[in-house]
Design a protein around this motif. Structure first.
Motif, PDB file in Angstrom:
ATOM      1  N   VAL A  16     -15.062  57.076  58.208  1.00 23.44           N
ATOM      2  CA  VAL A  16     -15.941  56.508  59.234  1.00 23.44           C
ATOM      3  C   VAL A  16     -17.177  57.388  59.360  1.00 23.44           C
ATOM      4  N   ILE A  17     -18.353  56.772  59.271  1.00 20.32           N
ATOM      5  CA  ILE A  17     -19.622  57.469  59.513  1.00 20.32           C
ATOM      6  C   ILE A  17     -20.347  56.758  60.650  1.00 20.32           C
ATOM      7  N   TYR A  18     -20.758  57.534  61.644  1.00 22.33           N
ATOM      8  CA  TYR A  18     -21.478  56.976  62.794  1.00 22.33           C
ATOM      9  C   TYR A  18     -22.833  57.675  62.890  1.00 22.33           C
ATOM     10  N   VAL A  19     -23.902  56.936  62.632  1.00 25.54           N
ATOM     11  CA  VAL A  19     -25.267  57.478  62.649  1.00 25.54           C
ATOM     12  C   VAL A  19     -25.987  56.930  63.859  1.00 25.54           C
ATOM     13  N   PHE A  20     -26.498  57.833  64.713  1.00 22.73           N
ATOM     14  CA  PHE A  20     -27.198  57.338  65.900  1.00 22.73           C
ATOM     15  C   PHE A  20     -28.435  58.176  66.241  1.00 22.73           C
ATOM     16  N   PRO A  21     -29.583  57.776  65.682  1.00 23.27           N
ATOM     17  CA  PRO A  21     -30.838  58.378  66.102  1.00 23.27           C
ATOM     18  C   PRO A  21     -31.076  58.110  67.580  1.00 23.27           C
ATOM     19  N   ASP A  22     -31.878  58.939  68.198  1.00 21.81           N
ATOM     20  CA  ASP A  22     -32.089  58.898  69.641  1.00 21.81           C
ATOM     21  C   ASP A  22     -33.291  58.008  69.991  1.00 21.81           C
ATOM     22  N   GLN A  23     -33.092  57.114  70.943  1.00 21.23           N
ATOM     23  CA  GLN A  23     -34.190  56.346  71.544  1.00 21.23           C
ATOM     24  C   GLN A  23     -34.791  55.313  70.589  1.00 21.23           C
ATOM     25  N   LEU A  24     -33.951  54.672  69.803  1.00 24.07           N
ATOM     26  CA  LEU A  24     -34.419  53.663  68.860  1.00 24.07           C
ATOM     27  C   LEU A  24     -34.154  52.274  69.437  1.00 24.07           C
ATOM     28  N   ARG A  25     -35.206  51.574  69.780  1.00 21.18           N
ATOM     29  CA  ARG A  25     -35.096  50.243  70.397  1.00 21.18           C
ATOM     30  C   ARG A  25     -34.610  49.218  69.374  1.00 21.18           C
ATOM     31  N   ASN A  26     -33.867  48.248  69.844  1.00 18.51           N
ATOM     32  CA  ASN A  26     -33.286  47.258  68.933  1.00 18.51           C
ATOM     33  C   ASN A  26     -34.352  46.443  68.227  1.00 18.51           C
ATOM     34  N   SER A  27     -35.468  46.199  68.882  1.00 19.41           N
ATOM     35  CA  SER A  27     -36.510  45.371  68.273  1.00 19.41           C
ATOM     36  C   SER A  27     -37.264  46.096  67.167  1.00 19.41           C
ATOM     37  N   ALA A  28     -37.046  47.418  67.016  1.00 26.04           N
ATOM     38  CA  ALA A  28     -37.779  48.201  66.021  1.00 26.04           C
ATOM     39  C   ALA A  28     -37.028  48.258  64.703  1.00 26.04           C
ATOM     40  N   MET A  29     -36.603  47.083  64.221  1.00 29.39           N
ATOM     41  CA  MET A  29     -35.987  46.983  62.908  1.00 29.39           C
ATOM     42  C   MET A  29     -36.579  45.752  62.238  1.00 29.39           C
ATOM     43  N   GLU A  30     -37.076  45.936  61.054  1.00 26.71           N
ATOM     44  CA  GLU A  30     -37.892  44.927  60.388  1.00 26.71           C
ATOM     45  C   GLU A  30     -37.166  43.614  60.172  1.00 26.71           C
ATOM     46  N   PHE A  31     -35.863  43.668  59.909  1.00 25.85           N
ATOM     47  CA  PHE A  31     -35.150  42.454  59.524  1.00 25.85           C
ATOM     48  C   PHE A  31     -35.130  41.394  60.620  1.00 25.85           C
ATOM     49  N   TRP A  32     -35.312  41.790  61.893  1.00 22.70           N
ATOM     50  CA  TRP A  32     -35.309  40.803  62.969  1.00 22.70           C
ATOM     51  C   TRP A  32     -36.432  39.776  62.805  1.00 22.70           C
ATOM     52  N   GLY A  33     -37.444  40.086  62.026  1.00 18.53           N
ATOM     53  CA  GLY A  33     -38.524  39.128  61.791  1.00 18.53           C
ATOM     54  C   GLY A  33     -38.281  38.224  60.602  1.00 18.53           C
ATOM     55  N   MET A  34     -37.190  38.447  59.882  1.00 21.26           N
ATOM     56  CA  MET A  34     -36.902  37.648  58.700  1.00 21.26           C
ATOM     57  C   MET A  34     -36.200  36.350  59.084  1.00 21.26           C
ATOM     58  N   GLU A  35     -36.355  35.350  58.249  1.00 18.95           N
ATOM     59  CA  GLU A  35     -35.913  33.995  58.576  1.00 18.95           C
ATOM     60  C   GLU A  35     -34.432  33.930  58.969  1.00 18.95           C
ATOM     61  N   LYS A  36     -33.579  34.645  58.256  1.00 20.30           N
ATOM     62  CA  LYS A  36     -32.144  34.540  58.514  1.00 20.30           C
ATOM     63  C   LYS A  36     -31.703  35.268  59.783  1.00 20.30           C
ATOM     64  N   TYR A  37     -32.605  36.083  60.376  1.00 21.71           N
ATOM     65  CA  TYR A  37     -32.234  36.863  61.564  1.00 21.71           C
ATOM     66  C   TYR A  37     -32.990  36.468  62.832  1.00 21.71           C
ATOM     67  N   LYS A  38     -34.216  35.997  62.711  1.00 17.89           N
ATOM     68  CA  LYS A  38     -35.054  35.847  63.901  1.00 17.89           C
ATOM     69  C   LYS A  38     -34.538  34.816  64.893  1.00 17.89           C
ATOM     70  N   GLN A  39     -33.696  33.900  64.435  1.00 14.30           N
ATOM     71  CA  GLN A  39     -33.131  32.906  65.350  1.00 14.30           C
ATOM     72  C   GLN A  39     -32.163  33.525  66.363  1.00 14.30           C
ATOM     73  N   TYR A  40     -31.718  34.742  66.101  1.00 13.80           N
ATOM     74  CA  TYR A  40     -30.703  35.358  66.951  1.00 13.80           C
ATOM     75  C   TYR A  40     -31.268  36.219  68.075  1.00 13.80           C
ATOM     76  N   VAL A  41     -32.572  36.383  68.118  1.00 13.23           N
ATOM     77  CA  VAL A  41     -33.161  37.234  69.150  1.00 13.23           C
ATOM     78  C   VAL A  41     -34.281  36.499  69.877  1.00 13.23           C
ATOM     79  N   ARG A  42     -34.585  36.975  71.078  1.00 10.96           N
ATOM     80  CA  ARG A  42     -35.609  36.350  71.910  1.00 10.96           C
ATOM     81  C   ARG A  42     -36.940  37.074  71.826  1.00 10.96           C
ATOM     82  N   PHE A  43     -36.950  38.245  71.223  1.00 12.10           N
ATOM     83  CA  PHE A  43     -38.152  39.067  71.213  1.00 12.10           C
ATOM     84  C   PHE A  43     -38.915  38.926  69.893  1.00 12.10           C
ATOM     85  N   ALA A  44     -40.194  39.289  69.940  1.00 12.63           N
ATOM     86  CA  ALA A  44     -40.966  39.447  68.715  1.00 12.63           C
ATOM     87  C   ALA A  44     -40.664  40.831  68.164  1.00 12.63           C
ATOM     88  N   PRO A  45     -40.160  40.924  66.946  1.00 18.01           N
ATOM     89  CA  PRO A  45     -39.801  42.237  66.411  1.00 18.01           C
ATOM     90  C   PRO A  45     -41.036  43.105  66.210  1.00 18.01           C
TER      91      PRO A  45
END
Length: 493
Positions: A16-45
């Motif tokens: 098991v590896i658990y990686v957790f950088p500090d203070q990283l907002r969920n919207s700050a990940m590029e894939f949320w703007g991709m077609e297969k992911y953007k339907q699952y969130v309410r924010f603009a990535p």
């Protein structure tokens, strides 16, 4: 000692590896703007480059609705390690030398204790921040590890490491290109390198040569960036900053809730995003090392964060608030052959992480009865919500309470409590008389950027229903509001 894991026919436990950088907002990940992911969130990535996280998401279960119940460094870490809420694990406030009231309990059973007791080699690398600093400097006994008042950084002696046999850590220290660490033997290492890169080097070194290869391993890596400061090239790598430096701020800050008064915070966006891109690169190096060593197939990997970052929206404080951008965190988990990649909006609280990981690793029967989180492994495996799970997630904010004659905090005041559901955010702040001082109340489906604080009077039925559900969460967790009968007429304990 080893038993069959969660996978049929699996003869040993997974790593098991658990990686957790500090203070990283969920919207700050590029894939949320991709077609297969953007339907699952309410924010603009956010327009951030995260190529390694993009690939990792395609191989993983991606949660859109993971929440940090108390979005602050130390309280989150206390809940993450123990699966218990702050009043039970001891970490109620951010730890410093003026707050002896906030300290991870020595007798708390942590996730690392359980893994260690079940034959795992356990390693911790990076920021810890759950210890009350004391004058236990191994290089200069009888002194603190730093001179500022209050002291924030801390050395964690072996008896407080909770089953971690490999140690390369510090309390908290925000100089990203000149970090320091204490190793397993208490030797201090001064480093002149961006901390996520150095920590990834140490993690790869651990995987290649430092671990006991006859055992499965549990590795936690706590990177400090993108935590502040993020205002100059002293805080991030220039190669990453160059990706953002020439982009106008209005193209970096794409949300409608940007506070025009927070000019300095707006200007920090290129450095914040640069830090995230740098973290992404180091995470990619770690994953490549797993592949090279032939460990990827039998290793659960999680990427998450301790809390988010409002990044120039709403208020100056980027965390420690009920706003979605502060409490909604990344949670991406990969377990090849066991977890089928998909996106889920399942509710996940911080205390749920320990029982969920233990269960996925085949240690469900080792989960201590004192753990307050829910085992969500069934939801991850089945991609559906099990009955009996809570309707909402508890939001917590504490502040300093009474102080002694020396200015030491002797108790904490539970200043705000709230509930987050798939549709609503409700947070109630009280004054010192324990009466309502302020209410934040948002319909997040209709108002995802939380620009319109709902009228309690005009939405009374919804408000009362949420308060009743909040009261049940407070009662179930043994929260101080329940124990002190705060707003009992409203909460219906």
């Amino acid at each position: 000692m080893f038993s069959t894991g969660i996978a049929s026919g699996q003869s040993t436990y997974p790593n098991v590896i658990y990686v957790f950088p500090d203070q990283l907002r969920n919207s700050a990940m590029e894939f949320w703007g991709m077609e297969k992911y953007k339907q699952y969130v309410r924010f603009a990535p956010d327009p951030v480059h995260t190529p390694n996280l993009n690939k990792f998401a395609d191989e993983s279960v991606v949660l859109s609705f993971a929440q940090s119940n108390c979005p602050l460094s130390s309280p989150h870490r206390g809940m993450l390690l123990t699966g218990m809420y702050p009043q039970n694990n001891g970490v109620t406030l951010n730890c410093n030398s003026n707050r002896p009231v906030s300290n991870l309990k020595q007798d708390a059973i942590t996730i690392s204790d359980i893994f260690s007791q079940n034959g795992y080699d356990c390693a911790y690398i990076g920021k810890l921040h759950v210890d009350y600093p004391t004058p236990n400097n191994p290089q200069n006994p009888g002194t603190f590890v730093e001179n500022q008042n209050p002291v924030w950084d801390a050395y964690t002696p072996p008896e407080r490491r909770h089953g971690f046999n490999y140690w390369y850590s510090y309390g908290t220290y925000d100089v990203h290109k000149s970090p320091h660490y204490w190793d397993t033997d208490g030797i201090r290492h001064e480093v002149k390198e961006w901390s996520p890169k150095h920590e990834t080097d140490k993690a790869i070194e651990y995987l290649e040569s430092e671990r006991n290869t006859s055992k499965p391993f549990f590795l936690m890596i706590s990177m400090n960036p993108p935590h502040g400061p993020y205002s100059s090239l002293d805080d991030c790598e220039e190669i990453d900053y160059n990706l953002y430096k020439d982009i106008p701020l209005e193209q970096l800050l794409v949300r409608s809730n940007i506070n025009p008064e927070l000019k300095n915070k707006q200007a920090s966006a290129p450095y914040y995003f640069a830090s995230i891109t740098g973290v992404d690169r180091e995470f990619g190096r770690l994953l490549s090392a797993l592949d090279k060593l032939g460990l990827a197939q039998n290793t659960i990997v999680v990427f998450s964060s301790d809390h988010g970052e409002t990044m120039a929206s709403h208020v100056e404080d980027p965390k420690n608030s009920p706003y979605t951008e502060a409490i909604n965190v990344p949670f991406i988990i990969r377990y090849p052959g066991i977890l089928q990649p998909h996106v889920s909006d399942m509710l996940l609280s911080t205390p749920d992480i320990t029982p969920t990981l233990l269960s996925l690793a085949g240690l469900k029967d080792q989960i201590p009865g004192a753990i307050q989180g829910y085992d969500s492994s069934g939801q991850l495996l089945k991609n559906k919500t099990d009955s009996g799970f809570p309707y909402g997630i508890l939001y917590i904010r504490n502040m300093d309470g009474d102080k002694d004659k020396d200015g030491k905090v002797t108790d904490y005041f539970p200043v705000a409590r709230g509930i987050v559901t798939h549709q609503y955010t409700l947070a109630i702040t009280i004054d010192k008389t324990k009466q309502i001082k302020d209410v934040l109340f948002f319909n997040d489906q209709k108002d995802p950027y939380q620009l319109h604080n709902l009228s309690v009077k005009e939405n009374e039925q919804i408000y009362l229903s949420l308060c009743k559900q909040l009261g049940q969460l407070l009662k179930e967790t043994g929260d101080p509001w329940y124990e002190q009968d705060i707003l009992s007429d409203l909460m219906h304990y």
